[in-house]
Write an enzyme that holds these catalytic residues in place. Structure first.
Site, PDB file in Angstrom:
ATOM      1  CG  LEU A  47      -2.067   1.009   1.213  1.00  0.00           C
ATOM      2  CD1 LEU A  47      -3.083   0.665   0.137  1.00  0.00           C
ATOM      3  CD2 LEU A  47      -2.740   1.066   2.572  1.00  0.00           C
ATOM      4  CG  ASP A  48      -0.560   4.603   0.545  1.00  0.00           C
ATOM      5  OD1 ASP A  48      -1.311   4.548  -0.441  1.00  0.00           O
ATOM      6  OD2 ASP A  48      -0.952   4.833   1.693  1.00  0.00           O
ATOM      7  CB  ALA A  49       5.095   0.980  -1.008  1.00  0.00           C
TER       8      ALA A  49
END
Lengths: 284, 284, 284, 284
Positions: free
Chosen positions: B227-229
């Site tokens: 996530l979000d990476a």
């Protein structure tokens, strides 16, 4: 290992990129950087290329001669070739303001730039100590209406003696004359304290204050004969509000001036600028 | 006249640029854009090239086959070739926030992008009218914990039916599952409302407010399983002060979100991104 | 609970702030916002103040009368008082460009602003659908050299019928005449597609391209009789390079125009602007 | 003429502004600056006020005593009062990096700030010449694991001997211990080379490079015991691309660091910061 840098512009044509890159390949070079631009409005091609030669038999002068014959001639190029181990020599002209000078000298001192600064020239004695602290010769050449020609002759003598490649006007408060501009076409970098073309001429902060702009700027450009109208290299801006008076604008502007000028100097040192039609191509 | 666009990455080696440019030349193409990058840390070469073929005998499939054999094979390239007249098909996923959607649709409507939007998918009915106003089919597929798998199957069915090339999550408030990510590797664009990697996860404006930052941001990235990476495509920021409460940050953030997402979409449509080592090369 | 907002300017003098704040205190108000500015060059005092009255006996008209007598008269103030629950009425003028209009309408639709938009006026029929989609009456009033006076009369009739407080020119491609400017002094907001005062007049992107600037901008200002010379409310800029042609500048500029115009509208709606000496004081 | 500056925070209540401004008026002062902020989340009131007293009978100590009794006591204020002719004394701590130091010293030299710099402290001898060039005493106090306590005692001795008001860590590569932090609460200014809270700790440029961010930043904050977590005073950012390697990020970052640190120092010198709940109120 040798490294060369090539800056080209010419009429656009099919096959130029292939011709150049193939030439480099035949010379057993490895292209480590290539960037190109086509101005489609007037059909002009621009290229910047860096190449590395690992073989011991590489000879710069031979390379230059063969490129000239095989490629540059064919495409009628205007071109510049630089051995990348050459450090250009830069003269700094100042008056009394020291913020740009300190920014330049501390970068120079820290080894940020591949450049040599053999001398600083000023129409005032004020910044001699700053120069001395960084170990750079300082030439105080006063300029008055009457002595302008004489002063200029002296400046040119120094520029030639030190084999200066380009000049930086770090808030030099005198207009550089045609003679020096002709000797250094697109090689005199000035910093103007506005986002040109707004507020050309003197006292731009006063004009900006009066107009009530919400953004002020600074512009670094090559000097041409028309004042403040030369090719723009770099610009930047800062927000201001109604709470800032002229003194505040000047203070904020000084921060812009030094950063914009230093960025322009870096681009010039790294041979990332081509001037054409009074505009710059900036390869970055 | 035909135009093709080539995206390449491979192990760096001497002569790649010459080989590629020479191949284009032999195919009687004119290179109108070339940009390249070498990641010297891991010795990887990246290139983006646009070429125009004016002769009538040009055949896209032949070109592709010959390039594959003559060049791509030799250098073990990962490469993508696009006929430049192909308009990619983009699906937009939304929930209830409409600011990114309106920004996308008004640009689409104004013809800013060479893209088609065959459908909008949402887990809520709220934005159906907006879709209708711009003449785009709107599929309301509710998602609950229980129906997540089912909803996803339906989404995939639609994506395949409409031959979707890439997906834009325009503040879609659901986590997209592994299955869809696997179908669209580096082809799902998300907008996150912080300057990642600060404030990953939910409620970034609350975290930013609590930390007292003076700058907030937004980040558009390709979606990966973590996530979000995923690889960052574009970021931008805005200044905030102590006078801004969370509601103000949200409002300011919305302006950032839409501009950053739209810039990322534009870069993707124009094939200006290559993903490598969870980072992006952005040719611009 | 009642809330009022006060905008003041007058000759600077000792004790003004105490007089005003004390008056509010005596009226049992709680000041929730106060900001002030002194233009020391010409000795002018500016203030913006928001106050909350929790007692039920508060009467707006009484407050106004007493402030006028007790304070405003004493200091010869120019002042404006607004009940903060009043939603100003805003007319939008457009031509064919839709990017600013969509930005305005989607913010309006999302409830970002405390404003009413009773009508959109255009000299072209093109944007009627956009208006209709957002449920706002659209008046198509063609303007030709011959019908200019007539068209203007019709515009004024509509502005008065709908009790319009201020006008937004959202890329309205006509010069608004003296008559309307006189009716709406410092209440007509325009967006100009350059960082004024650079590139006044028509075709600023062409001029910017020609000059080779590295930064383009947009400026929102109040309309005065002198073209592009009114008090600046807000400006912003974006970086450009030699790779951007005029079409690219226009595209990048559109993003600037809409964000700058919307910020200026927000400032005006929230009564955060005072105009003085053809400049703005922006309380933010 | 005397001038005083007042910084206040306390529980919000009706009538505070009137009480303070009225007090100043009764003391025959003229308020030349007032700004206030209410943190509505936790009901806290903040104010910054500058006032001028033209009468000869003004006595700073009397004013202070009367304010304390009449106002500060009533509202249980935390407050600071400064005679505006007092120049605070600032100590600069450095290690080997000189870019921030040169920026500070050239501003100091140019008289940009109303501050005194009685000494520079360093754990390395490298920057002694720079200090000497600007005429400032340089104390080389080496710090090793074993001598840390001793070195600190020496530092404190110097800080007290020179009556230092606040400390600037201009890329000082040691962690300042609790003891000094306790002596200088919210009076030690650090510069961190990332847009905190992203990339806390050491080597932020390496982390930024690895994550592939498109924007890097710098953050100036007051030092608290938790590393890199103190109240943020100022931040700024710069764009980077895939073409920038770690060395480039470091170079670009240096420009950010010096400008952000200098802005924070200016705000602190001008008493424009209040710290509350680990955040700053910045009056500007």
């Amino acid at each position: 290992m040798e490294k060369v840098m090539l800056l080209i512009h010419c009429k656009d044509a099919t096959g130029i990129i292939a011709a150049v890159t193939n030439f480099i390949y035949q010379q057993k070079g490895n292209i480590v950087y290539i960037d190109q631009h086509v101005d489609s409005e007037n059909g002009t091609f621009f290229m910047r290329l860096e190449s590395v030669f690992e073989h011991t038999s590489f000879a710069y002068s031979t390379f230059k001669k063969e490129f000239s014959e095989a490629i540059a001639g064919t495409y009628e190029m205007e071109w510049q070739l630089f051995p990348s181990d050459y450090k250009p020599k830069m003269a700094v002209f100042v008056s009394k303001y020291d913020h740009c000078l300190y920014d330049i000298l501390s970068r120079y001192n820290a080894g940020e730039w591949e450049v040599e600064i053999p001398l600083i020239i000023s129409n005032h004695p004020d910044l001699a100590t700053a120069a001395k602290n960084f170990g750079i010769p300082y030439y105080h050449i006063p300029v008055t209406k009457e002595t302008k020609g004489e002063a200029e002759a002296l400046q040119i003598e120094l520029l030639q003696k030190f084999e200066i490649d380009f000049i930086v006007l770090a808030r030099y408060m005198q207009i550089v004359s045609e003679k020096i501009i002709d000797l250094y076409p697109n090689r005199i970098i000035n910093i103007h304290h506005s986002f040109l073309p707004a507020f050309v001429g003197a006292k731009p902060y006063h004009s900006a204050y009066k107009r009530g702009v919400k953004i002020i700027g600074a512009t670094s450009h090559y000097v041409t004969e028309e004042l403040d109208a030369g090719p723009i290299i770099e610009q930047d801006v800062a927000r201001v509000t109604h709470t800032h008076d002229i003194k505040d604008l000047v203070m904020k502007g000084k921060d812009l001036e030094k950063i914009v000028l230093s960025r322009a100097i870096k681009l010039h040192i790294e041979r990332k600028t081509i001037v054409y039609n009074n505009k710059t191509i900036i390869f970055s």
